[in-house]
Design a protein around this motif. Structure first.
Motif, PDB file in Angstrom:
ATOM      1  N   ASP A 118       0.828  -1.210   0.000  1.00  0.00           N
ATOM      2  CA  ASP A 118       0.000   0.000   0.000  1.00  0.00           C
ATOM      3  C   ASP A 118       0.861   1.257   0.000  1.00  0.00           C
ATOM      4  O   ASP A 118       0.588   2.224  -0.725  1.00  0.00           O
ATOM      5  N   LEU A 119       1.912   1.246   0.819  1.00  0.00           N
ATOM      6  CA  LEU A 119       2.783   2.415   0.893  1.00  0.00           C
ATOM      7  C   LEU A 119       3.502   2.639  -0.430  1.00  0.00           C
ATOM      8  O   LEU A 119       3.703   3.789  -0.854  1.00  0.00           O
ATOM      9  N   ALA A 120       3.902   1.551  -1.071  1.00  0.00           N
ATOM     10  CA  ALA A 120       4.532   1.689  -2.388  1.00  0.00           C
ATOM     11  C   ALA A 120       3.557   2.276  -3.402  1.00  0.00           C
ATOM     12  O   ALA A 120       3.924   3.138  -4.219  1.00  0.00           O
ATOM     13  N   GLY A 163       4.080  10.259  -6.960  1.00  0.00           N
ATOM     14  CA  GLY A 163       4.969  10.545  -8.072  1.00  0.00           C
ATOM     15  C   GLY A 163       4.241  10.794  -9.381  1.00  0.00           C
ATOM     16  O   GLY A 163       4.747  11.502 -10.258  1.00  0.00           O
ATOM     17  N   SER A 164       3.024  10.219  -9.509  1.00  0.00           N
ATOM     18  CA  SER A 164       2.261  10.407 -10.744  1.00  0.00           C
ATOM     19  C   SER A 164       1.351  11.620 -10.701  1.00  0.00           C
ATOM     20  O   SER A 164       0.600  11.854 -11.642  1.00  0.00           O
ATOM     21  N   GLY A 165       1.401  12.383  -9.591  1.00  0.00           N
ATOM     22  CA  GLY A 165       0.630  13.627  -9.519  1.00  0.00           C
ATOM     23  C   GLY A 165      -0.706  13.519  -8.824  1.00  0.00           C
ATOM     24  O   GLY A 165      -1.537  14.421  -8.940  1.00  0.00           O
ATOM     25  N   ASP A 166      -0.950  12.432  -8.110  1.00  0.00           N
ATOM     26  CA  ASP A 166      -2.196  12.284  -7.341  1.00  0.00           C
ATOM     27  C   ASP A 166      -1.861  12.457  -5.864  1.00  0.00           C
ATOM     28  O   ASP A 166      -1.429  11.513  -5.202  1.00  0.00           O
ATOM     29  N   PRO A 167      -2.055  13.661  -5.307  1.00  0.00           N
ATOM     30  CA  PRO A 167      -1.577  13.933  -3.940  1.00  0.00           C
ATOM     31  C   PRO A 167      -2.597  13.640  -2.849  1.00  0.00           C
ATOM     32  O   PRO A 167      -2.454  14.157  -1.741  1.00  0.00           O
ATOM     33  N   ARG A 168      -3.618  12.843  -3.127  1.00  0.00           N
ATOM     34  CA  ARG A 168      -4.619  12.583  -2.097  1.00  0.00           C
ATOM     35  C   ARG A 168      -4.041  11.703  -0.995  1.00  0.00           C
ATOM     36  O   ARG A 168      -3.550  10.600  -1.267  1.00  0.00           O
ATOM     37  N   PRO A 169      -4.079  12.157   0.270  1.00  0.00           N
ATOM     38  CA  PRO A 169      -3.619  11.299   1.369  1.00  0.00           C
ATOM     39  C   PRO A 169      -4.606  10.175   1.625  1.00  0.00           C
ATOM     40  O   PRO A 169      -5.814  10.337   1.442  1.00  0.00           O
ATOM     41  N   ARG A 170      -4.098   9.017   2.058  1.00  0.00           N
ATOM     42  CA  ARG A 170      -4.962   7.857   2.248  1.00  0.00           C
ATOM     43  C   ARG A 170      -5.450   7.732   3.694  1.00  0.00           C
ATOM     44  O   ARG A 170      -6.464   7.110   3.950  1.00  0.00           O
ATOM     45  N   HIS A 171      -4.705   8.298   4.646  1.00  0.00           N
ATOM     46  CA  HIS A 171      -5.081   8.255   6.064  1.00  0.00           C
ATOM     47  C   HIS A 171      -5.353   6.812   6.510  1.00  0.00           C
ATOM     48  O   HIS A 171      -6.303   6.548   7.232  1.00  0.00           O
ATOM     49  N   LYS A 172      -4.533   5.897   6.070  1.00  0.00           N
ATOM     50  CA  LYS A 172      -4.695   4.492   6.421  1.00  0.00           C
ATOM     51  C   LYS A 172      -3.544   4.069   7.316  1.00  0.00           C
ATOM     52  O   LYS A 172      -2.382   4.347   7.010  1.00  0.00           O
ATOM     53  N   ARG A 173      -3.877   3.418   8.427  1.00  0.00           N
ATOM     54  CA  ARG A 173      -2.862   2.968   9.365  1.00  0.00           C
ATOM     55  C   ARG A 173      -2.967   1.456   9.543  1.00  0.00           C
ATOM     56  O   ARG A 173      -4.006   0.855   9.262  1.00  0.00           O
ATOM     57  N   TYR A 174      -1.858   0.832  10.035  1.00  0.00           N
ATOM     58  CA  TYR A 174      -1.760  -0.619  10.009  1.00  0.00           C
ATOM     59  C   TYR A 174      -1.501  -1.243  11.370  1.00  0.00           C
ATOM     60  O   TYR A 174      -1.395  -2.458  11.471  1.00  0.00           O
ATOM     61  N   GLY A 175      -1.389  -0.442  12.407  1.00  0.00           N
ATOM     62  CA  GLY A 175      -1.147  -0.999  13.735  1.00  0.00           C
ATOM     63  C   GLY A 175       0.292  -1.382  13.985  1.00  0.00           C
ATOM     64  O   GLY A 175       0.609  -1.966  15.024  1.00  0.00           O
ATOM     65  N   VAL A 176       1.185  -1.066  13.059  1.00  0.00           N
ATOM     66  CA  VAL A 176       2.622  -1.310  13.230  1.00  0.00           C
ATOM     67  C   VAL A 176       3.294   0.057  13.324  1.00  0.00           C
ATOM     68  O   VAL A 176       3.231   0.838  12.364  1.00  0.00           O
ATOM     69  N   PRO A 177       3.910   0.396  14.465  1.00  0.00           N
ATOM     70  CA  PRO A 177       4.430   1.759  14.648  1.00  0.00           C
ATOM     71  C   PRO A 177       5.352   2.230  13.537  1.00  0.00           C
ATOM     72  O   PRO A 177       5.242   3.364  13.067  1.00  0.00           O
ATOM     73  N   GLU A 178       6.257   1.367  13.092  1.00  0.00           N
ATOM     74  CA  GLU A 178       7.195   1.794  12.057  1.00  0.00           C
ATOM     75  C   GLU A 178       6.480   2.070  10.741  1.00  0.00           C
ATOM     76  O   GLU A 178       6.753   3.077  10.061  1.00  0.00           O
ATOM     77  N   LEU A 179       5.547   1.179  10.373  1.00  0.00           N
ATOM     78  CA  LEU A 179       4.812   1.391   9.126  1.00  0.00           C
ATOM     79  C   LEU A 179       3.870   2.593   9.240  1.00  0.00           C
ATOM     80  O   LEU A 179       3.696   3.346   8.277  1.00  0.00           O
ATOM     81  N   ASP A 180       3.266   2.779  10.420  1.00  0.00           N
ATOM     82  CA  ASP A 180       2.386   3.937  10.612  1.00  0.00           C
ATOM     83  C   ASP A 180       3.182   5.231  10.516  1.00  0.00           C
ATOM     84  O   ASP A 180       2.671   6.249  10.031  1.00  0.00           O
ATOM     85  N   ARG A 181       4.431   5.210  10.972  1.00  0.00           N
ATOM     86  CA  ARG A 181       5.274   6.397  10.862  1.00  0.00           C
ATOM     87  C   ARG A 181       5.536   6.731   9.394  1.00  0.00           C
ATOM     88  O   ARG A 181       5.466   7.896   8.980  1.00  0.00           O
TER      89      ARG A 181
END
Length: 426
Positions: free
Chosen positions: A158-160, A167-185
């Motif tokens: 998902d992060l990729a 990079g393709s010009g779609d700047p919408r944030p997803r506001h999705k979190r995964y419960g893993v501190p490092e990935l959420d960061r």
């Protein structure tokens, strides 16, 4: 990545099972063997005590009398009494045995044997149970490894995708979190970057829209002046029109500078005290040909020789937006009236047209809001320009439309906000 996580988890589980499983098998095998030896020894002691009691009681001691005294069918016992033939109970085991001999008080010896195959069978059953438990542990580990791999790999995918969208010009944030501190960061950083990119793109698009709108009016006025020059042979008229054209070029330059300044900091104005009449007359002179072509008139009235605080170029752009708005959407004569309210100079722009529709009155200064097929940018930009100089632009009346530009008459450094919403001297 999923495969590597599953393989690494499975490898760890297998190593743990191998280390602890082998140790458990060794311990259980020794425990079962020791337990079997203790059972045989206990049986020999018990049987020896029975023989002693029968000898002391002058009871017969033979295989028939003692056969029922053996607790386990698989046991083989040999009782040797001095002066008597050995007494055998049970079937003599073949092969390796577990044996225990116990002497009696009357001189007899009791030997009890158990085939070691029974111990081997018990060890096999234990190994089977341990193997089944190990297999269940491996299955559980694989399932947990798959779940954990999906939990870690899916967010990375998902992060990729989010990074690729940015990079393709779609700047919408997803506001999705995964419960893993490092990935959420990482997700927080990507969302923050997306919001910054969105703001930058919005600012760039807004600058482009403002530039196209704000430059259109002075360019149109300049074009009209140049057309006047081409249609006349009078040198004095050419000179006058050229002078006005140069003034319009200066104003065009000021518009460009103002747009660039606002794109960096919308509040970075260069407010000065200026003569409001000069700006009004300049605008009337620029727009009179356009109104004359439309069969309409533009006039000014009210208090003269007013001084206001602001940026002359920005005030001229605000008035130009209001005058153009009246030309496009209004009707009849357009009047620019000046008056004073407290410490504020007010320029009212009104016409004799149908006014502002009731459903647009409260939203007339919002971008993209327009009563006709126009951009809806002009009034929004005009209000931004007025507020950047510490003033304000309001719709005072809807029918007929009356717009009011409120400007301070006192430098902002020495002013504070009064009851009318504008600056006032302390």
């Amino acid at each position: 990545m999923r495969r590597r996580l599953i393989q690494s988890t499975l490898a760890v589980v297998l190593v743990v099972i191998a280390v602890f499983g082998v140790s458990l098998v060794i311990v259980e095998s020794k425990t079962i063997s020791s337990s079997a030896q203790e059972r045989v020894e206990s049986e020999a002691v018990r049987l020896a005590s029975i023989v002693d009691s029968r000898l002391l009681g002058a009871q017969s001691v033979d295989a028939t009398a003692l056969r029922g005294k053996i607790t386990e069918d698989g046991y083989y016992a040999v009782i040797r009494i001095p002066g008597h033939a050995p007494i055998e109970i049970g079937t003599k085991p073949i092969g390796d045995v577990i044996s225990a001999t116990e002497p009696g008080e009357e001189g007899e010896t009791v030997t009890v044997q158990e085939p070691r195959s029974s111990v081997t069978r018990e060890v096999g059953r234990t190994l089977l149970i341990i193997g089944l438990v190990a297999m269940l542990a491996v299955v559980a580990a694989v399932l947990l490894a798959i779940r954990q791999a999906n939990r870690l790999a899916s967010p990375l995918t998902d992060l990729a995708e989010t990074a690729e969208r940015l990079g393709s010009g779609d700047p919408r944030p997803r506001h999705k979190r995964y419960g893993v501190p490092e990935l959420d960061r990482v997700a927080d950083v990507l969302d923050s970057s997306a919001e910054r990119i969105a703001r930058m793109l919005t600012a760039e698009r807004r600058l482009a829209a403002d530039a196209s709108h704000q430059l259109r009016t002075p360019l149109t006025a300049l074009s009209m002046r140049l057309e006047e020059i081409t249609l006349t042979d009078d040198p004095d008229t050419v000179k006058d029109e050229a002078t006005i054209a140069l003034t319009q070029v200066e104003r065009l330059t000021d518009v460009v500078n103002r747009l660039l300044t606002n794109s960096r900091d919308p509040r970075n104005g260069s407010a000065v005290t200026f003569d409001l009449d000069e700006v009004l007359q300049q605008q009337i002179a620029e727009w009179r040909p356009a109104y004359r072509s439309a069969g309409r008139a533009i006039v000014s009235s009210g208090k003269r020789h007013l001084e206001a605080v602001g940026t002359p170029g920005a005030v001229a752009q605000v008035l130009a937006a209001l005058i153009e708005n009246s030309l496009m959407h209004g009707g009849g004569t357009v009047a620019l009236r000046t008056r004073v309210i407290g410490n504020q100079a007010v320029v009212e722009v009104t016409d004799e047209g149908p006014g502002v529709p009731a459903d647009l009155g409260a939203r007339i200064f919002e971008r993209t809001i327009s009563g006709r097929n126009s951009t809806g940018i002009g009034l929004a930009v005009a209000r931004d320009l007025a507020e950047a100089d510490g003033g304000r632009l309001e719709l005072l009346q809807t029918k007929p439309a009356v717009f009011g530009l409120f400007l301070s008459r006192t430098p902002l450094a020495n002013a504070t906000v009064g009851d009318e919403g504008g600056p006032m001297v302390r």
